[in-house]
Structures are given as structure tokens and as C-alpha cells.
Design an enzyme around this catalytic site. Structure first.
Site, PDB file in Angstrom:
ATOM      1  N   SER A 239      16.823  78.892 -49.200  1.00  0.00           N
ATOM      2  CA  SER A 239      18.199  79.344 -48.966  1.00  0.00           C
ATOM      3  C   SER A 239      19.053  79.132 -50.208  1.00  0.00           C
ATOM      4  CB  SER A 239      18.835  78.593 -47.804  1.00  0.00           C
ATOM      5  OG  SER A 239      20.196  78.990 -47.693  1.00  0.00           O
TER       6      SER A 239
ATOM      7  N   LYS B 102      14.330  76.941 -41.433  1.00  0.00           N
ATOM      8  CA  LYS B 102      15.125  77.941 -42.166  1.00  0.00           C
ATOM      9  C   LYS B 102      15.783  78.914 -41.166  1.00  0.00           C
ATOM     10  CE  LYS B 102      16.736  80.516 -45.525  1.00  0.00           C
ATOM     11  NZ  LYS B 102      16.622  81.907 -45.268  1.00  0.00           N
TER      12      LYS B 102
ATOM     13  N   HIS C 244      18.673  77.162 -39.747  1.00  0.00           N
ATOM     14  CA  HIS C 244      19.687  77.145 -40.806  1.00  0.00           C
ATOM     15  C   HIS C 244      20.459  78.470 -40.807  1.00  0.00           C
ATOM     16  CE1 HIS C 244      20.884  78.573 -44.786  1.00  0.00           C
ATOM     17  NE2 HIS C 244      21.140  77.328 -45.125  1.00  0.00           N
ATOM     18  N   ASN C 245      19.730  79.562 -40.742  1.00  0.00           N
ATOM     19  CA  ASN C 245      20.404  80.866 -40.767  1.00  0.00           C
ATOM     20  C   ASN C 245      21.237  81.090 -39.510  1.00  0.00           C
ATOM     21  OD1 ASN C 245      18.875  81.163 -43.082  1.00  0.00           O
ATOM     22  ND2 ASN C 245      18.494  83.321 -42.717  1.00  0.00           N
TER      23      ASN C 245
ATOM     24  N   GLU D 202      24.299  79.300 -39.918  1.00  0.00           N
ATOM     25  CA  GLU D 202      25.112  80.074 -40.870  1.00  0.00           C
ATOM     26  C   GLU D 202      25.897  81.173 -40.132  1.00  0.00           C
ATOM     27  OE1 GLU D 202      22.678  81.213 -44.292  1.00  0.00           O
ATOM     28  OE2 GLU D 202      23.635  83.173 -44.238  1.00  0.00           O
TER      29      GLU D 202
END
Ligand code: ATR
Length: 475
Positions: free
Chosen positions: A129, A184, A187-188, A191
């Protein structure tokens, strides 16, 4: 031959190229390859002086790397990754390590991991990222796969990764097979939540309080000095100062069509939350917010016929008060978003046997990645206090935030709902908080309904066993 490259990168689109340049800058020779030769040629043209070793066939590329080979794939996720792996398999040797740094769905990584395991090739699925600039200057990296393979890469990864304030590199071994790409994905998803919360805040500032775009920019700039300090707040402040690049003197944000696109990672997080039975309302509402934005034509039609409340002009002193409430509401909503995200990682880690160290995840998100924020240090601290913490809200720091900031969030949601301004994620955040802290929920009535129409049975609070109520006489 002794002058073989130390590591290779396949895929010279911008992410692959920048990762290769990052590794080279850290003192390593890097073999590079791209399906379309012109991209490789262009990289060599632009970086002739660098320690890059170009190849124009996969065989040459593989032969140009020292054994055991370490090869990072930065190709289009999905069919592209499968195609490259299939071409590589016959020309790799046992013990070589393939690293997929693409935005891959974690279940694909689990599948590929199993397949490659059988052929003696090590496989690391690594979330990266930080966008283009992160890849070049230092991303946050989330590698998953065989620990022994990670150990052979750890030194290079640590050099490449962003460094947190305390100097620690933003990379750590996440867990076996799909663990890295899973983290990940979350994480996105987080986000998405952060972005939507900022957008809802902007909507209230701009459209309810009537602040100009420039005034909103100042507020975000101010908040970026405090506990909300983060990359996304910082770029929001910057975005709001930018004028039309095509000549008018309007803020560019006013000229951008309000249809928020997505590449699916938020959706994957929500789909997985549904699969695992984890409440993930913040990310999910953020995904829905993007979907409803895409119904632009319908919204334009509806806006002409469906009515809402009229809101009165807000006094200057009330504006000040609302701005300060918004800062707290935004922070507290972020807490809910991360509480849900980390709870999902915990449940997934148990379900897939990944043994993820949750505190380490917050640590490697402190720099390099899109959700980097001062706030993440508080999450790291919380997991240091209690490594197996079920939910962030149970940590004393976050409990204190909840005690002190919940009223601000309640007031903002009430204000927005009364004024007819949509706040799906703010509302999801406070609703999650209230559900999570409820000893008793009306799920008892749901159980009674299920038993009534479907004889699905229920448990009782006063005795052991499974019960079915004689709601009506069986026919
Ligand atoms: P971009 O990021 O430029 O939009 P992309 O379509 O997402 O491009 O592809 C990213 C990288 O994956 C490119 O290096 C691409 O190679 P090409 O330059 O030859 O298009 C690579 N890629 C995509 N599909 C591939 C495949 N089936 N085999 C090999 N490489 C592939």
C-alpha cells in the site's frame, strides 16, 4: 556467473517499475521484465545509470537472477497473475521464491499457494500500500506465505519499506498463505471507511454549514495538526485548495462528477465479513455509499420530486460548535471503523489459522500506506497492553474516547438526519457502538418469530436446552 541480479521484478507498469527502483536505490541489482518489451525499454531509457538488468524473454529474465531466485510479480491481479505463474513454473527451480505484490484477492493467493507448494516453489502473497509514490519511496508491505521464504526477503523488504517515526520499517511477516493479502484487503476496506467519513464531514461543512470550499480546506488543515492527523486528511485539505486545471477559477472538487468508482477491495472485505459472520457495517456502508453515488441519473430525477426538510441558516456561533463536534465525531467514528476491521482480522486469523499478530498490523500501517495516521499508534499501544484484545473499544484509551466523544457523534448524526443530509457511515458507527455495548438486544423477538413461522427453536435465558414454543396447533 557471479554478476547475476539479486532479485527480479516482473511487470513494469508504474507500481512494478517504482518497486524495482526502490529496491535498486537500496543497493541491489534488479532484473526487470515486462510482457510488452517497450515498457522495459522505456524504463532502461529513463534510468540508464541504474543497476537494472533488463530481459526481453522470461527465460532470459529467470536466468539473470541468482539462485534461489526471488521474483516479485507486479502484474494485473487475477488472470494476469495466473498466466505469468503458469509460464514461470516450468523454468523455475525448487526453493525459488515468487512474491505476488499485486492487489490480489486472498482466496486466489491461498489457491496459488497450495498449487506452488506442490511444485516446491515458495510463494509469498504481499499486500503493498502507498500508491505509486509509496512504491517508489517506501510503501507499507504486508507479506504472507512460508515464514522461511519471508526470512530470505526480510532484509530487502525492511530496506524498501516506509519507516515509522520510531525508525521501525513498515513491514512484518503477517502469516501463512493468504494472510498478507487478507490484511491488505481489510486495510483497503478501512480506507473506504476513512474516505467516506471525510466526505460526509465535508458535506456537512459545505452544504449544511454553508462554508466555502476554501474554508473547508482550512478546517481539514487545522485538524491535520491534531489527533486526526493522517495522510487522507492532509490530502483532503490540499485537494480543497486546488482550482480547475482547465482554466476556470472554480475549485476542482466542484467540477468532478460525484460518482465514486471502486476496484472491488472494499466489496471483498464486506463479502468476507458476511461469510465469517462479522459485523462490518462501516466498510459496508462505505461501499454502498459509492454504489448509490453511481445512481447519478436516478438521483437527479429523484431530487426533482422527492422532498426533504428545509434547514434554517446556522448562526456563526453554532457553526463553531458544530465544527468542533465534527472533529470529535470523525475521530470516534474512525475508532468504530478500526474496531470492526481489527475484529474481522482476529476472527479471520482464527478461522484460517493464520496466527496474526494484530498489534504488528497497526504498526506497519503507521507509515507508507494510504491509511497512515497518528491514530494508529494508539491501536499499537492497545494491542501491546492486551495482545488478544477482542475489540478496540474495550481498551482503556478507546473506552475513554468513547466516553468523551460519543455525544458529539450523536449530535452530528441527529443534526444531519434532521437536515436531510445523508450520513450513512456516521450513523453506522454510532449504531455499531450502541449495539456492541448492549447487554440485551431485541434478538429475542427475532428468535421468537423464527420459531413461530419456521419452528427454528430457541435457547432460554433461565434454563439449558433447546426449546420450541407451541405457537399454534400442528395440523
Ligand atoms: P496498467 O497498470 O498499465 O493499467 P495493467 O493492465 O493493470 O496495466 O497491467 C499491469 C501490468 O501487468 C503490466 O505490466 C502488464 O503487462 P503489459 O505491459 O504487457 O500489458 C502486466 N500484465 C497484465 N496481464 C498480463 C499477462 N496476461 N501476462 C503478463 N503480463 C501481464
Amino acid at each position: 556467473m557471479s554478476n547475476k541480479a539479486e532479485i527480479g521484478v516482473i511487470g513494469m507498469a508504474v507500481m512494478g517499475k517504482n518497486l524495482a527502483l526502490n529496491i535498486e536505490r537500496n543497493g541491489h541489482s534488479v532484473a526487470i521484465y515486462n510482457r510488452t518489451s517497450s515498457k522495459t525499454e522505456k524504463v532502461m531509457e529513463d534510468h540508464a545509470e541504474k543497476n537494472l538488468v533488463p530481459s526481453y524473454t522470461l527465460e532470459d529474465f529467470v536466468n539473470s537472477i541468482k539462485k534461489p531466485r526471488r521474483i516479485i510479480l507486479m502484474v494485473k491481479a487475477g488472470a494476469g497473475t495466473d498466466a505469468v505463474i503458469d509460464q514461470l513454473l516450468p523454468i523455475l527451480d525448487q526453493g525459488d521464491i515468487l512474491i505476488d505484490g499485486g492487489n490480489t484477492f486472498f482466496e486466489d493467493t491461498m489457491r496459488r499457494s497450495e498449487k506452488l507448494d506442490a511444485s516446491g516453489i515458495n510463494f509469498i502473497g504481499m499486500g503493498v500500500s502507498g500508491g505509486e509514490l509509496g512504491a517508489l519511496n517506501g510503501p507499507s508491505m504486508m507479506p504472507g506465505g512460508q515464514k522461511e521464504a519471508y526470512d530470505q526477503l526480510a532484509d530487502i523488504f525492511k530496506q524498501m519499506a516506509a519507516k515509522a517515526e520510531d525508525g521501525e520499517p513498515c513491514v512484518t511477516y503477517v502469516g501463512p498463505n493468504g494472510a498478507g493479502h487478507y490484511v491488505k484487503m481489510i486495510h483497503n476496506g478501512i480506507e473506504y471507511g476513512d474516505m467516506e467519513l471525510i466526505a460526509e464531514t465535508y458535506n456537512i461543512l459545505h452544504n449544511l454549514l454553508g462554508l466555502t470550499v476554501e474554508e473547508c480546506a482550512e478546517i481539514f488543515k487545522d485538524w491535520d495538526q491534531g489527533e486526526l492527523q493522517s495522510y487522507l486528511i492532509e490530502i483532503t485539505a490540499d485537494i480543497l485548495t486546488r482550482k480547475d486545471d482547465l482554466g476556470s477559477d472554480k475549485p476542482i472538487v466542484d467540477l468532478i462528477l460525484d460518482e465514486a468508482a471502486n476496484k472491488g477491495t472494499g466489496k471483498w472485505s464486506s463479502q468476507n465479513a458476511l461469510e465469517l459472520g462479522v459485523p462490518q457495517s462501516v466498510i459496508t456502508e462505505s461501499v454502498y455509499a459509492r454504489y448509490i453515488s453511481f445512481l447519478k441519473k436516478e438521483r437527479v430525477t429523484a431530487s426533482k420530486s422527492l422532498t426533504g426538510p428545509k434547514f434554517n441558516k446556522i448562526s456563526e456561533s453554532d457553526k463553531k460548535e458544530i465544527i468542533s463536534l465534527l472533529e470529535k465525531a470523525l475521530y470516534f467514528s474512525k475508532v468504530m471503523s478500526y474496531a470492526q476491521g481489527f475484529e474481522q482480522i482476529k476472527i479471520a486469523s482464527e478461522y484460517y489459522n493464520w496466527n496474526i499478530n494484530y498489534g504488528e498490523m497497526a504498526k506497519i500501517w503507521r507509515e507508507g500506506c494510504i491509511i497512515r495516521a497518528r491514530f494508529l499508534q494508539n491501536i499499537t499501544d492497545a494491542f501491546n497492553r492486551e495482545p488478544q484484545l477482542d475489540n478496540l473499544l474495550l481498551d482503556p484509551y478507546f473506552k475513554n474516547i468513547a466516553d468523551n466523544y460519543q455525544d458529539a457523534l450523536r449530535q452530528i448524526v441527529a443534526l444531519a438526519v434532521k437536515a436531510g443530509i445523508p450520513v450513512p457511515v456516521f450513523a453506522a458507527a454510532i449504531t455499531y457502538y450502541d449495539s456492541y455495548r448492549s447487554e440485551v438486544l431485541p434478538a429475542n423477538l427475532i428468535q421468537a418469530q423464527r420459531d413461530y413461522f419456521g419452528a427454528h427453536t430457541y435457547h432460554r435465558i433461565d434454563r439449558e436446552g433447546i426449546f420450541h414454543y407451541p405457537w399454534y396447533e400442528e395440523q
